[in-house]
Design a protein around this motif. Structure first.
Motif, PDB file in Angstrom:
ATOM      1  N   ALA A 114       0.516  -1.622  -0.065  1.00 27.00           N
ATOM      2  CA  ALA A 114      -0.175  -0.203  -0.025  1.00 27.00           C
ATOM      3  C   ALA A 114       0.707   1.354   0.026  1.00 27.00           C
ATOM      4  CB  ALA A 114      -0.665  -0.027   1.178  1.00 27.00           C
ATOM      5  N   CYS A 115       2.101   0.934   0.419  1.00 24.45           N
ATOM      6  CA  CYS A 115       2.843   2.461   0.840  1.00 24.45           C
ATOM      7  C   CYS A 115       3.872   2.940  -0.334  1.00 24.45           C
ATOM      8  CB  CYS A 115       3.894   2.132   1.912  1.00 24.45           C
ATOM      9  SG  CYS A 115       3.034   2.486   3.562  1.00 24.45           S
ATOM     10  N   LEU A 116       4.063   2.053  -0.584  1.00 28.00           N
ATOM     11  CA  LEU A 116       5.119   1.625  -1.928  1.00 28.00           C
ATOM     12  C   LEU A 116       3.520   2.108  -3.544  1.00 28.00           C
ATOM     13  CD1 LEU A 116       7.066  -0.887  -1.632  1.00 28.00           C
ATOM     14  CD2 LEU A 116       7.808   1.374  -2.646  1.00 28.00           C
ATOM     15  N   ALA A 117       2.668   1.710  -3.487  1.00 31.43           N
ATOM     16  CA  ALA A 117       2.020   2.206  -4.551  1.00 31.43           C
ATOM     17  C   ALA A 117       1.187   3.490  -4.728  1.00 31.43           C
ATOM     18  CB  ALA A 117       0.465   0.978  -4.401  1.00 31.43           C
ATOM     19  N   HIS A 118       0.687   4.078  -3.233  1.00 38.88           N
ATOM     20  CA  HIS A 118       0.912   5.188  -2.860  1.00 38.88           C
ATOM     21  C   HIS A 118       2.179   5.848  -3.730  1.00 38.88           C
ATOM     22  CE1 HIS A 118      -0.752   9.325  -1.373  1.00 38.88           C
ATOM     23  NE2 HIS A 118       0.459   9.225  -1.067  1.00 38.88           N
TER      24      HIS A 118
END
Length: 242
Positions: A114-118
C-alpha cells in the motif's frame, strides 16, 4: 555489469548496479527534477491563501503535480469537493496502467504494498527496473516522494517571505512548472523508446493516442476527456508494447 546477480530472500534480484551508490545515481536526477515543480506549487498555493498544513497535506496525500496544479484554480473559484474529486480521479487514472504493470515487483506484505503503491509516480516508474528488489523500490520511491513533499514545503515558506510586488498578477509561475513537466515526459519517452525493438510501432501508437486525446478534448472538454483518453491509450499501447 555482471551477467548474473544474486537473488534475495524474496526471490527478486538486487537493483541494477548492485550498490547504494548505483541506486542513488539512478534516482538522484529524478528526485532533483521534481524539486522546482513542487516548489512552484508551494509558492502558488501560499499566494492562493493556502496554509502550510494544507500544502503539506495535499503533497502527502495527492503526490501528483498535475492534480495539485489543477486543484489550485478550482479551489480559488469555489468549486465543490466532488468536482475536485472527479478531476483528481480522472487525472490520476493515468496511473492505473503503470500500477498494473509494476505490481508484480512489489513486496507481498499488504502494508508495504500500500505504501509503495501510494508513492508510485511517473518519475519512479521511469527509474525502476523489473529486477529491483523491495529495498530498491523503497529507496527509489521514498526518495522522490520525500523530495516532492519537502520541496513543496520550502516553496510555501518562500512564498510567505517573497514580497508580493515581486510576484505580480501578470507573473505566470505555472509556466515554468509546465515546461519542467513536459521535459520530464519527453525524457521518459526517450528513455523507454530509444532501445526498444519496436520503437517505430510504439512511437506511432503514441502519436495516434495523442491525436485521439486532442479529439476527445474537443468533444468532452479539458476536464472530462481524461478517463476515455487514458482507456484508449492503454488499449492502443498495450497492443504494440512488447
Amino acid at each position: 555489469m555482471k551477467d548474473a546477480q544474486p537473488v534475495t530472500s524474496d526471490g527478486a534480484a538486487p537493483p541494477l548496479g548492485g550498490s547504494e551508490a548505483a541506486r542513488w545515481r539512478r534516482v538522484g536526477p529524478a528526485a532533483i527534477a521534481v524539486v522546482p515543480v513542487s516548489m512552484l506549487f508551494g509558492v502558488l498555493a501560499v499566494r492562493a491563501d493556502w496554509s502550510l498544513l494544507e500544502v503539506v497535506a495535499i503533497s502527502l496525500l495527492g503526490f501528483s503535480g498535475s492534480v495539485q496544479f489543477a486543484v489550485l484554480p478550482l479551489a480559488e473559484s469555489g468549486a465543490g469537493f466532488f468536482t475536485m474529486l472527479l478531476v483528481t480521479a480522472s487525472i490520476n487514472s493515468r496511473y492505473l496502467p503503470i500500477a498494473y504493470t509494476s505490481a508484480a515487483r512489489l513486496p507481498s506484505a499488504a502494508g508495504e504494498r500500500a505504501c509503495l503503491a501510494h508513492m508510485l509516480g511517473d518519475e519512479a516508474y521511469a527509474t525502476e527496473h523489473e529486477r529491483d528488489s523491495g529495498a530498491g523500490l523503497w529507496g527509489i520511491r521514498l526518495s522522490i516522494f520525500a523530495a516532492w513533499v519537502l520541496a513543496g514545503l520550502v516553496g510555501a515558506l518562500l512564498g510567505r517571505v517573497i514580497p508580493t510586488n515581486w510576484l505580480g498578477a501578470d507573473v505566470n509561475l505555472g509556466y515554468p512548472a509546465s515546461v519542467v513537466l513536459m521535459y520530464l515526459s519527453a525524457a521518459q519517452l526517450r528513455a523507454r523508446l530509444w532501445h526498444n525493438e519496436r520503437r517505430s510501432a510504439v512511437l506511432a501508437a503514441a502519436v495516434l493516442s495523442a491525436g485521439l486525446a486532442l479529439l476527445l478534448i474537443q468533444w468532452f472538454g479539458p476536464v472530462y476527456f481524461w478517463i476515455p483518453s487514458i482507456l484508449l491509450t492503454t488499449v492502443i499501447l498495450g497492443r504494440v508494447w512488447p
